[in-house]
Motif scaffolding. Structure first.
Motif, PDB file in Angstrom:
ATOM      1  N   ASN A   1     -29.994 -10.107  -0.369  1.00  0.00           N
ATOM      2  CA  ASN A   1     -31.112 -11.358  -1.190  1.00  0.00           C
ATOM      3  C   ASN A   1     -32.477 -10.888  -1.368  1.00  0.00           C
TER       4      ASN A   1
ATOM      5  N   CYS B   1     -33.366 -18.219  -4.763  1.00  0.00           N
ATOM      6  CA  CYS B   1     -33.529 -18.140  -3.865  1.00  0.00           C
ATOM      7  C   CYS B   1     -34.466 -17.196  -2.968  1.00  0.00           C
ATOM      8  N   PRO B   2     -35.484 -18.494  -2.638  1.00  0.00           N
ATOM      9  CA  PRO B   2     -36.698 -18.495  -1.954  1.00  0.00           C
ATOM     10  C   PRO B   2     -36.799 -17.319  -1.369  1.00  0.00           C
ATOM     11  N   MET B   3     -36.015 -16.967  -0.262  1.00  0.00           N
ATOM     12  CA  MET B   3     -36.429 -15.403   1.030  1.00  0.00           C
ATOM     13  C   MET B   3     -35.832 -14.494  -0.096  1.00  0.00           C
TER      14      MET B   3
ATOM     15  N   TYR C   1     -20.761 -22.155  -1.251  1.00  0.00           N
ATOM     16  CA  TYR C   1     -22.227 -22.508  -0.933  1.00  0.00           C
ATOM     17  C   TYR C   1     -22.437 -23.982  -1.758  1.00  0.00           C
TER      18      TYR C   1
ATOM     19  N   CYS D   1     -30.066 -26.534   1.304  1.00  0.00           N
ATOM     20  CA  CYS D   1     -29.988 -24.996   0.183  1.00  0.00           C
ATOM     21  C   CYS D   1     -30.511 -26.279  -1.065  1.00  0.00           C
TER      22      CYS D   1
ATOM     23  N   GLU E   1     -28.504 -15.735   9.728  1.00  0.00           N
ATOM     24  CA  GLU E   1     -29.650 -15.830   9.023  1.00  0.00           C
ATOM     25  C   GLU E   1     -31.440 -17.047   9.917  1.00  0.00           C
TER      26      GLU E   1
ATOM     27  N   CYS F   1     -34.734 -16.623   5.705  1.00  0.00           N
ATOM     28  CA  CYS F   1     -33.856 -18.454   4.633  1.00  0.00           C
ATOM     29  C   CYS F   1     -35.022 -19.485   5.188  1.00  0.00           C
TER      30      CYS F   1
HETATM   31 FE1  SF4 Z   1     -31.736 -18.218  -0.100  1.00  0.00          FE
HETATM   32 FE2  SF4 Z   1     -30.750 -19.196   2.582  1.00  0.00          FE
HETATM   33 FE3  SF4 Z   1     -30.116 -20.601  -0.407  1.00  0.00          FE
HETATM   34 FE4  SF4 Z   1     -29.176 -18.903   0.892  1.00  0.00          FE
HETATM   35  S1  SF4 Z   1     -29.424 -20.662   1.754  1.00  0.00           S
HETATM   36  S2  SF4 Z   1     -30.332 -19.159  -1.024  1.00  0.00           S
HETATM   37  S3  SF4 Z   1     -30.662 -17.431   1.937  1.00  0.00           S
HETATM   38  S4  SF4 Z   1     -32.905 -20.296   0.960  1.00  0.00           S
END
Ligand code: SF4
Ligand code: 13P
Length: 304
Positions: free
Chosen positions: A114, A86-88, A26, A260, A200, A172
C-alpha cells in the motif's frame, strides 16, 4: 437493468474484449461474483501476472492497479473507478523516505504494498499483510525500516524479535478505528466466537485476537474452522462475504466503523463502463519507473 442483467452483460463483454476482472476481497458481492480473480493484495498481484487476457481491470484501489501494471507492463491495465485510492498509500512519499534512509543507511527498506509506485522505486522489498512476516524473516539484514503501516510493522516486530524494526507513524485510517472497547463489547456479546483480526488494527487489538491475518487468511480460517461463530476484525464486507459462503456459521463485524469508503467507491456500473470502453482509467507508468519499482515487487513474489 437489474443487477443480474448487468452482470450478464459484463460477462459477455469481458469475454468479447479479452478482459480479466480482478476484485479485491473488500469489493461488493455483485462485483466479486463476476470477477475472474478475487483475493487479498498478494494473491491479486501474483495471479494477475499469470492471467492470459490482454486487458486487466482492477476493482480495488489505485496502488493495486499499479502493481498489476508493474508485473505486466505489456498489458493494458484499467482501474474501474479512478477516484478509488488508498489514503495510507499517500501518507509517505519518496522525498520523505529518501531523507530517512540517509539517517539509517544500513537498514533494509521494507514497503507495505500500500505505497505509491514512485516510493517503491527506492525500497528494497515489498510485502503484503499475508507475506510480511515470511519475507522480513528471510531478509539478510537485521535492521529494517518498515513503512508506512506502523501497526502491521509492530505486528511483524512481535513475531520476529530477532529483527530490529524501525517504524514511522503511518497506518490505515479504517482499521485504526477499532478500539479495545469494541473487542470487549463483541467478546461479551459472543463469548463462543473466535476473534479474527487484520494486522492493520492497533497492537492492543491484534494482541487480543485468536487469529491475525490478511483478508484471505481471515476468510480461509473461518471457512476451514469447525467453530460456528466469528468476530471479524477487518472491513465489514468480509463478514458479509463469509455469511454467504458459510450460511450455517455466524459472522459479527468487530466494529460497524470498519468501512473503507475507498474500497466501496467502485460500483457494478463502473465495472460495466470500464469493460465497455466508456469508463475507468488506464494506468500509465514511465518505463524507467516500472524498471526501478518492479525490483521490490519481484523480490516480494520470489520470497513470498
Ligand atoms: Fe487503504 Fe485501509 Fe482502505 Fe485498505 S482498508 S484500502 S489500507 S484505507
Ligand atoms: P490484504 O488484502 O493484503 O489483506 O490488505 C487489505 C487492505 O487493506 C488492502 O488495502
Amino acid at each position: 437493468m437489474t443487477i443480474t442483467e448487468l452482470q450478464k452483460e459484463i460477462t459477455r463483454l469481458k469475454k468479447e474484449r479479452d478482459v480479466c476482472i480482478l476484485a479485491h476481497s473488500y469489493q461488493a458481492r455483485e462485483i466479486v461474483e463476476i470477477a475472474d480473480i478475487t483475493g487479498d493484495s498478494f494473491k491479486l498481484s501474483v495471479e494477475a501476472a499469470k492471467a492470459p487476457q490482454q486487458t486487466m481491470l482492477m476493482c480495488g484501489v489505485r496502488f493495486m492497479a499499479e502493481t498489476v501494471k508493474l508485473l505486466s507492463p505489456e498489458k493494458k491495465v484499467l482501474l474501474a473507478n479512478p477516484t478509488a485510492g488508498c489514503p495510507m498509500a499517500e501518507q509517505m512519499d519518496k522525498d520523505l523516505i529518501s531523507a530517512v534512509k540517509k539517517q539509517y543507511p544500513d537498514y533494509a527498506v521494507v514497503a507495505y504494498i500500500n505505497t505509491t509506485t514512485e516510493l517503491k522505486t527506492i525500497c528494497d522489498v515489498c510485502v503484503t499483510s499475508s507475506s510480511a512476516v515470511k519475507i522480513v524473516k528471510q531478509l539478510p539484514e537485521k535492521n529494517i525500516l518498515f513503512i508506512p503501516d506502523c501497526n502491521l510493522g509492530e505486528y511483524v516486530s512481535r513475531q520476529l524479535p530477532e529483527k530490529n524494526i524501525k517504524l514511522l507513524q503511518g497506518g490505515c485510517p479504517t482499521h485504526v478505528r477499532v478500539t479495545l472497547h469494541d473487542v470487549e463489547r463483541e467478546r461479551a456479546a459472543h463469548p463462543d466466537a473466535k476473534l479474527l483480526v487484520h494486522p492493520e488494527c492497533l497492537p492492543q487489538v491484534t494482541a487480543k485476537a485468536d487469529y491475525v491475518g490478511s483478508t484471505a487468511g481471515i476468510m480461509e480460517y473461518a471457512i476451514r474452522s469447525d467453530k460456528k461463530e466469528f468476530i471479524i476484525g477487518t472491513e465489514t464486507s468480509i463478514a458479509e462475504h463469509l455469511s454467504y459462503q458459510c450460511p450455517d456459521k455466524r459472522f459479527y463485524p468487530l466494529s460497524k466503523n470498519l468501512v473503507c469508503a475507498n474500497m466501496k467507491a467502485t460500483t457494478l456500473v463502473d465495472v460495466y463502463r470500464a469493460v465497455a470502453g466508456t469508463g475507468g482509467e488506464e494506468i500509465l507508468l514511465a518505463e524507467d519507473t516500472i524498471k526501478k519499482a518492479r525490483r521490490c515487487i519481484d523480490r516480494m513474489v520470489e520470497l513470498g
